[in-house]
Design a protein around this motif. Structure first.
Motif, PDB file in Angstrom:
ATOM      1  N   LYS A  56       0.677 -12.732 -64.583  1.00 14.41           N
ATOM      2  CA  LYS A  56       1.946 -12.899 -65.305  1.00 14.41           C
ATOM      3  C   LYS A  56       3.081 -12.984 -64.292  1.00 14.41           C
ATOM      4  CE  LYS A  56       2.711  -7.923 -66.013  1.00 14.41           C
ATOM      5  NZ  LYS A  56       2.984  -6.889 -67.011  1.00 14.41           N
ATOM      6  N   THR A  57       4.253 -13.351 -64.790  1.00 12.71           N
ATOM      7  CA  THR A  57       5.459 -13.434 -63.980  1.00 12.71           C
ATOM      8  C   THR A  57       6.576 -12.670 -64.673  1.00 12.71           C
ATOM      9  OG1 THR A  57       4.827 -15.622 -63.162  1.00 12.71           O
ATOM     10  CG2 THR A  57       7.128 -14.993 -62.899  1.00 12.71           C
ATOM     11  N   ILE A  58       7.342 -11.906 -63.915  1.00 14.84           N
ATOM     12  CA  ILE A  58       8.514 -11.208 -64.432  1.00 14.84           C
ATOM     13  C   ILE A  58       9.738 -11.717 -63.691  1.00 14.84           C
ATOM     14  CG2 ILE A  58       9.730  -8.989 -64.527  1.00 14.84           C
ATOM     15  CD1 ILE A  58       7.110  -7.611 -64.999  1.00 14.84           C
ATOM     16  N   VAL A  59      10.786 -12.065 -64.450  1.00 19.84           N
ATOM     17  CA  VAL A  59      12.040 -12.527 -63.865  1.00 19.84           C
ATOM     18  C   VAL A  59      13.145 -11.536 -64.203  1.00 19.84           C
ATOM     19  CG1 VAL A  59      13.752 -14.372 -63.761  1.00 19.84           C
ATOM     20  CG2 VAL A  59      11.323 -14.931 -64.044  1.00 19.84           C
ATOM     21  N   ILE A  60      13.833 -11.049 -63.187  1.00 16.94           N
ATOM     22  CA  ILE A  60      14.990 -10.168 -63.371  1.00 16.94           C
ATOM     23  C   ILE A  60      16.218 -10.948 -62.911  1.00 16.94           C
ATOM     24  CG2 ILE A  60      16.068  -7.964 -62.795  1.00 16.94           C
ATOM     25  CD1 ILE A  60      13.307  -6.905 -62.062  1.00 16.94           C
TER      26      ILE A  60
END
Length: 356
Positions: A56-60
């Motif tokens: 998965k990818t998390i963007v902040i």
């Protein structure tokens, strides 16, 4: 979580990756602060090669610290400390092989060459191994006994353990692990053992021991040393044999320093400090870029400093020199010069007072 003194490199890095893969559920790499390079073939290769293992990818976005805190609480990992794009990859033999292919140390994982701050997460989301490369921070989540076993198995993995409260044990492990960095403080040393010469791979050495009065000749046999920092209450001299440190880029010496100050400790006056000269042999340190010497009875600078063509910063403060020598004007490469009887802070305060 135990801290590493330095990041493992070469074969040690490969072995640490194998251990981390075996003990983690996934690993995280990221682009920090949204500062993505538009053209970087290595970046693209890393992303493409690791794509089959992407979980998965998390963007902040926009330094949303509330979101950063929430994610850190969820994962308890050093990986998340600012805005950016974070990629989670499956830990397996195949992805581990790619990590070993793209880098030769944990410190290689840094912008703009690679994705940043390789961290391995356990099933519960907690770090098993972390790196914060810009800060030079590396650690591993093992017990003291497990750390000792790992250091026995992997030469080049140097983990801080309780047993290192004993200086001889610290030095034994530093020599065995062929460390390139070492910080020595709080051991109440009044001399360095000749065994210090066995730190054959050392590049960065900082010693903060107030009772250290003499520097042994063995110290100047560390041919790969690039940075040497000494903090002590008083120092007899800088031996002329310092000229042997041909790779030295930074030399910093601070007298009137105490690693365990208490109500009975007294700083000597500058006149009482034994260090009263800089040896002319210092001019032979062709790689020297930074020279800092603080709180001494030095009264003049050797003209041999002019031979230091790479010197960019010269800071000789709290000394007994009344004025800068004329030859410093000829050292056009100098970007910062401070030669003063006072500290830089006292000088700034005096300047402000004079303005009024």
């Amino acid at each position: 979580m135990l801290r590493m003194y330095t990041d493992p490199k070469g074969e040690a890095y490969k072995q640490v990756i194998d251990v981390a893969i075996q003990n983690s559920e996934c690993f995280v790499l990221g682009y920090k602060m949204g500062d993505l390079p538009s053209e970087n073939q290595k970046y693209q290769s890393v992303l493409e090669e690791l794509k089959p293992y992407l979980i998965k990818t998390i963007v902040i976005k926009n330094n949303n610290m509330e979101e950063v805190i929430q994610i850190r609480e969820a994962y308890r990992s050093h990986a998340f400390y600012c805005s950016g794009t974070y990629y989670f990859y499956k830990s397996c033999e195949e992805s581990g092989l790619l990590l070993k292919q793209f880098a030769g140390s944990l410190s290689d994982w840094i912008f703009p060459n690679l994705l940043e701050d390789l961290c391995f997460l356990k099933k519960d989301g907690e770090d098993y191994l972390y790196s914060v490369v810009h800060e030079g921070m590396y650690g591993i989540n093992v017990t003291e006994n497990e750390a000792i076993e790992l250091m026995d198995q992997i030469t080049g993995l140097f983990i801080e353990i309780e047993a290192h409260r004993d200086f001889n044990r610290l030095l034994d492990d530093a020599i065995k692990q062929k460390t390139d960095r070492l910080y020595i403080s709080g051991y109440r040393l009044n001399k360095l053992p000749d065994r210090i010469r066995e730190l054959t791979e050392i590049r960065w050495l900082e010693i903060f021991e107030q009772d250290l009065y003499r520097l042994p000749q063995a110290l100047f046999e560390l041919s790969k040393l690039e940075s040497l920092r000494i903090m002590t209450a008083d120092l007899e001299s800088i031996p002329g044999s310092i000229s042997k440190l041909k790779n030295l880029k930074e030399l910093q010496i601070n007298c009137a320093s105490s690693d365990r100050p208490d109500s009975t400790w007294r700083t000597k006056s500058k006149e009482e400090i034994s260090l009263n000269r800089i040896p002319p042999e210092i001019g032979e340190l062709e790689q020297l870029e930074q020279l800092t010497i603080n709180y001494t009875s030095i009264q003049e600078l050797p003209i041999e400093l002019e031979k230091l063509k790479r010197l960019r910063s010269l800071n000789i403060e709290n000394c007994m020199i009344d004025q800068k020598p004329a030859f410093l004007q000829r050292m056009k490469q100098l970007e910062y010069v401070n030669v003063s009887r006072n500290s830089i802070f006292e000088s700034l305060a005096l300047t402000e007072y004079e303005k009024d």
